[in-house]
Each structure stands twice: as C-alpha cells, then as structure tokens.
Write a protein that holds these residues in place. Structure first.
Motif, PDB file in Angstrom:
ATOM      1  N   ILE A  27      19.424  70.754 -31.403  1.00  7.90           N
ATOM      2  CA  ILE A  27      20.793  71.001 -30.943  1.00  7.90           C
ATOM      3  C   ILE A  27      20.906  70.686 -29.454  1.00  7.90           C
ATOM      4  O   ILE A  27      21.855  70.023 -29.007  1.00  7.90           O
ATOM      5  CB  ILE A  27      21.211  72.455 -31.249  1.00  7.90           C
ATOM      6  CG1 ILE A  27      21.345  72.662 -32.761  1.00  7.90           C
ATOM      7  CG2 ILE A  27      22.513  72.809 -30.535  1.00  7.90           C
ATOM      8  CD1 ILE A  27      21.500  74.119 -33.172  1.00  7.90           C
ATOM      9  N   ALA A  28      19.934  71.147 -28.669  1.00  7.19           N
ATOM     10  CA  ALA A  28      19.943  70.866 -27.235  1.00  7.19           C
ATOM     11  C   ALA A  28      19.844  69.365 -26.979  1.00  7.19           C
ATOM     12  O   ALA A  28      20.523  68.831 -26.092  1.00  7.19           O
ATOM     13  CB  ALA A  28      18.793  71.600 -26.546  1.00  7.19           C
ATOM     14  N   ALA A  29      19.025  68.668 -27.770  1.00  9.30           N
ATOM     15  CA  ALA A  29      18.884  67.216 -27.614  1.00  9.30           C
ATOM     16  C   ALA A  29      20.214  66.511 -27.882  1.00  9.30           C
ATOM     17  O   ALA A  29      20.579  65.574 -27.169  1.00  9.30           O
ATOM     18  CB  ALA A  29      17.793  66.688 -28.544  1.00  9.30           C
ATOM     19  N   LEU A  30      20.952  66.968 -28.888  1.00 10.11           N
ATOM     20  CA  LEU A  30      22.266  66.374 -29.160  1.00 10.11           C
ATOM     21  C   LEU A  30      23.215  66.577 -27.981  1.00 10.11           C
ATOM     22  O   LEU A  30      23.975  65.661 -27.623  1.00 10.11           O
ATOM     23  CB  LEU A  30      22.865  66.963 -30.434  1.00 10.11           C
ATOM     24  CG  LEU A  30      22.213  66.541 -31.745  1.00 10.11           C
ATOM     25  CD1 LEU A  30      22.830  67.295 -32.917  1.00 10.11           C
ATOM     26  CD2 LEU A  30      22.325  65.047 -31.942  1.00 10.11           C
ATOM     27  N   GLY A  31      23.188  67.760 -27.384  1.00  9.46           N
ATOM     28  CA  GLY A  31      24.013  68.013 -26.206  1.00  9.46           C
ATOM     29  C   GLY A  31      23.624  67.114 -25.041  1.00  9.46           C
ATOM     30  O   GLY A  31      24.485  66.572 -24.337  1.00  9.46           O
ATOM     31  N   LEU A  32      22.319  66.939 -24.832  1.00 13.98           N
ATOM     32  CA  LEU A  32      21.852  66.053 -23.760  1.00 13.98           C
ATOM     33  C   LEU A  32      22.256  64.607 -24.020  1.00 13.98           C
ATOM     34  O   LEU A  32      22.650  63.885 -23.095  1.00 13.98           O
ATOM     35  CB  LEU A  32      20.334  66.167 -23.612  1.00 13.98           C
ATOM     36  CG  LEU A  32      19.844  67.477 -23.000  1.00 13.98           C
ATOM     37  CD1 LEU A  32      18.352  67.659 -23.234  1.00 13.98           C
ATOM     38  CD2 LEU A  32      20.176  67.538 -21.518  1.00 13.98           C
ATOM     39  N   LEU A  33      22.179  64.193 -25.270  1.00 14.17           N
ATOM     40  CA  LEU A  33      22.612  62.838 -25.610  1.00 14.17           C
ATOM     41  C   LEU A  33      24.107  62.679 -25.336  1.00 14.17           C
ATOM     42  O   LEU A  33      24.541  61.654 -24.816  1.00 14.17           O
ATOM     43  CB  LEU A  33      22.282  62.525 -27.073  1.00 14.17           C
ATOM     44  CG  LEU A  33      22.500  61.087 -27.514  1.00 14.17           C
ATOM     45  CD1 LEU A  33      21.632  60.121 -26.714  1.00 14.17           C
ATOM     46  CD2 LEU A  33      22.220  60.946 -29.005  1.00 14.17           C
TER      47      LEU A  33
END
Length: 162
Positions: A27-33
């Motif tokens: 989820i955090a990776a999607l936000g960073l992307l």
C-alpha cells in the motif's frame, strides 16, 4: 489444525504479521508511486490521498513488524531489542533524508537553493529550477517505491517467528 494450535497462532499474532506487513508495504509503495506523478498543479486531495496511502501502508507494516521482532526475542532481552529497534528506526529516518535531499536537489542551481532556503520566497519565481526539483523529487519517490517493493518481497518471504 486443532483448537490448541489455533489458540497458539492467534496468541502469537504470526498470521497477522505474515500477512499485514507485506500488504502494508505494498500500500505504501502504491502511494509512493502515485507521488512520482505530482506537479505544481496537482490537486490537494490527490496529494493527500497519495500521502494517506503511504502513511496508512506504513502503519499496516510497522505494528506487525514490531510484533514479529519483539516476539522473536526472549522476554529478558526485550528492553535491549526495543532500544535497538528504536535506534534502527531513527537511523533509517535519517538515512532517508540523506538520500532524498541530494536526489531532489541535485539539479537545482546553488544560487536558487540559497535564494529559497536562506532568503525564502519559494521556487515559483524560478520555473526551470522548479522543474529540476520536481524531477529530482519524482526520482526520490521512485527510488523509495523500489525500496518498498523490495522490502515487501522480503516481508512476504519471511518465515514464521514462532
């Protein structure tokens, strides 16, 4: 699985840590992307949504990860483990600043940095520097995205800590 094993698993929290930690990192990776796409005209709600994904995903990761670490340590060693965990968390935060700032500011001219950080006023008066800063910021968010994906894979492959 018999009822005593179910009770042991629920008491250890192992099912939750094995599942929530990689989900949180994803989820955090999607936000960073998503943050790699921001610009001067990005609506506030979109920026807030990406940041909420990063923060929420981190929250999903931190608690089960801390549980996994502390559960793997013998009770008489938990004070030391908590201290080391706190030190490593702080070190990671400091390293992230040391990585992000050079990436975000590497292409911004020194005169602009002095004007913005010493005298204030923002970068809006320097459109070329603003574009260079955004490019560096996007690169920093993308590197953070890649690190989060790598951490997600490590967390997903982690063996049970029971």
């Amino acid at each position: 699985m018999d009822s005593s094993e179910t009770l042991k698993r629920s008491q250890s929290g192992d099912d939750g840590t094995l599942l929530l930690a990689p989900i949180g990192l994803g989820i955090a990776a999607l936000g960073l992307l998503g943050l790699t796409t921001i610009g001067p005209s990005t609506p506030y709600w979109m920026l807030a949504a990406f940041m909420a994904l990063v923060g929420g995903g981190s929250g999903f990761f931190v608690s089960p990860n801390t549980n996994a670490i502390m559960s793997s340590v013998e009770p008489h060693m938990r004070g030391e483990a908590a201290g080391i965990l706190s030190m490593l968390n702080n070190t990671g935060q400091m390293l992230s600043i040391a990585i992000v700032f050079p990436l975000a500011l590497s292409q911004v001219p020194m005169a602009v940095l002095v004007q913005v950080f010493i005298y204030g006023g923002g970068m809006s008066q320097f459109p070329a520097a603003l574009a260079a800063f955004l490019h560096g910021l996007h690169l920093a968010f993308f590197v953070s995205f890649l690190l989060s994906v790598a951490a997600m894979l490590v967390a997903a492959l982690r063996p049970s800590h029971r």
